[in-house]
Write an enzyme that holds these catalytic residues in place. Structure first.
Site, PDB file in Angstrom:
ATOM      1  N   GLU A  97     -28.850 -38.067  12.580  1.00 42.93           N
ATOM      2  CA  GLU A  97     -28.788 -36.601  12.518  1.00 42.93           C
ATOM      3  C   GLU A  97     -29.857 -36.065  11.570  1.00 42.93           C
ATOM      4  O   GLU A  97     -29.978 -36.495  10.427  1.00 42.93           O
ATOM      5  CB  GLU A  97     -27.406 -36.167  12.042  1.00 42.93           C
ATOM      6  CG  GLU A  97     -27.229 -34.663  11.932  1.00 42.93           C
ATOM      7  CD  GLU A  97     -25.806 -34.261  11.567  1.00 42.93           C
ATOM      8  OE1 GLU A  97     -25.570 -33.055  11.411  1.00 42.93           O
ATOM      9  OE2 GLU A  97     -24.932 -35.154  11.437  1.00 42.93           O
ATOM     10  N   LYS A 147     -26.941 -28.202  18.055  1.00 42.21           N
ATOM     11  CA  LYS A 147     -25.553 -28.383  17.642  1.00 42.21           C
ATOM     12  C   LYS A 147     -24.784 -27.072  17.780  1.00 42.21           C
ATOM     13  O   LYS A 147     -25.193 -26.027  17.269  1.00 42.21           O
ATOM     14  CB  LYS A 147     -25.501 -28.882  16.199  1.00 42.21           C
ATOM     15  CG  LYS A 147     -24.111 -29.233  15.702  1.00 42.21           C
ATOM     16  CD  LYS A 147     -24.185 -29.798  14.289  1.00 42.21           C
ATOM     17  CE  LYS A 147     -22.813 -30.199  13.768  1.00 42.21           C
ATOM     18  NZ  LYS A 147     -22.887 -30.741  12.383  1.00 42.21           N
ATOM     19  N   CYS A 167     -22.605 -35.282  15.255  1.00 40.44           N
ATOM     20  CA  CYS A 167     -21.578 -35.257  14.226  1.00 40.44           C
ATOM     21  C   CYS A 167     -20.246 -34.719  14.749  1.00 40.44           C
ATOM     22  O   CYS A 167     -19.683 -35.279  15.684  1.00 40.44           O
ATOM     23  CB  CYS A 167     -22.109 -34.444  13.039  1.00 40.44           C
ATOM     24  SG  CYS A 167     -21.344 -34.789  11.445  1.00 40.44           S
TER      25      CYS A 167
END
Length: 331
Positions: free
Chosen positions: A64, A157, A191
């Site tokens: 990430e 994201k 995540c």
């Protein structure tokens, strides 16, 4: 550099538009960036990509926001969240300058590297919008590049988690999909998106063979989420985490006193692992070191595992549930 490799009997009923071998070697890049220095981070990444390709990898995945570093100061810094806090503002500005735009020379270097070494890439980036687009927010993004250098997908994201909202804006559904590549159908989530049921289902419906789970570091609960994702999707999962020693902590902010005399203490400690479509580990988690982990994926095993569970088919119950994704890019 330490290395870990494993072979797996696994998968593919991957429906792709090009010929894909049943056996695919992949590389999980567990490494430090050159924190908040994009040019040097890209240079380091290109050397890691070259090494992964030299070892026969056809796909390399990064953690990430590896480019140019995860903002771990959100978890460790002292007194950074006050309104109009000058040190935090300076640090954010440094991150913004070193974030990667889709039309940037740095991304072109990585695309050229993919083509030169015939290797697909999944990159976690801090993304800034190209100049002139009228949007100066930063995003936590995944860029997927094919082995010929073509950019296949761009996912932002959906929801930055907790204090991450100080750094990144919410993303959109435009890139919420898997894509055809030289190694099969590849998708990814960032995540805590792995705890968003609708995001997972959007990827399942797009028929992944290989899923990249990008984490800052792959803690035990993240291992659980990654293994659950593999079992639910019947895809291979590459859970990729980063490395960050306290010595990389940004000078603009203060570390807690307990960490100040320990420059080698790891704030992010890796934990990367490769997971089979039944949720078992192909490569066990590796912590506390910079390394490239390798796994050989036998894609034929995906079809074997789909016999018992297919959340896009027999377990989907489209007669009961409806599902739709808004794929409009928000700019």
């Amino acid at each position: 550099m330490a290395r870990n490799s494993a072979s797996a009997l696994c998968s593919t009923a991957s429906v792709v538009s090009r010929a894909v071998s049943d056996s695919v070697r992949v590389a999980l890049i567990q490494a430090r960036p050159v924190y908040y220095d994009l040019a040097r981070t890209v240079a380091k990444a290109l050397s890691l990509i070259r090494e992964a390709a030299r070892q026969g990898a056809r796909l390399a995945a990064f953690p990430e926001t590896y480019f140019p570093g995860y903002p771990a100061w959100l978890d460790y810094a002292v007194d950074y969240a006050r309104w109009d806090h000058p040190p935090t503002k300076r640090l954010y500005a440094r991150l913004a300058v070193n974030s990667m735009a889709i039309d940037s020379p740095e991304l072109r270097q990585l695309r050229d590297g993919a083509r030169e070494h015939d290797i697909a890439l999944v990159l976690g980036i801090n993304e800034r919008v190209p100049l002139g687009r009228g949007n100066r927010s930063l995003y936590n993004s995944i860029i997927t590049i094919d082995a010929d250098g073509a950019m296949l997908n761009h996912h932002r994201k959906l929801r930055p988690t907790y204090t991450e909202q100080l750094v990144w804006a919410p993303g959109d559904g435009a890139g919420l999909r898997a894509v055809d590549s030289a190694v099969g159908r590849v998708g990814g989530l960032v995540c805590w998106e792995h705890w968003m049921p609708q995001a997972r289902q959007a990827l399942h419906i797009s028929n992944e063979s290989i899923h990249v789970a990008l984490w800052p570091a792959v803690k035990e609960i993240h291992q659980i989420a990654s293994r659950h994702y593999a079992f639910e999707s019947r895809a291979f999962v590459l859970a990729v985490g980063g490395i960050m020693p306290a010595s990389d902590f940004p000078a603009e902010l203060d570390l807690p006193e307990r960490l100040r005399p320990q420059p080698e203490a790891l704030l992010l400690n890796g934990g990367s692992a490769a997971i089979a479509p039944d949720g078992s580990f192909l490569v066990e988690p590796v912590y506390d070191q910079e390394t490239i982990l390798y796994a050989d994926l036998d894609l034929s095993r995906i079809a074997e595992e789909q016999m018992a569970l297919d959340v896009t088919g027999g377990y989907a119950r489209d007669d009961v549930f409806t599902f739709e994704v808004n794929r409009r890019r928000l700019e």
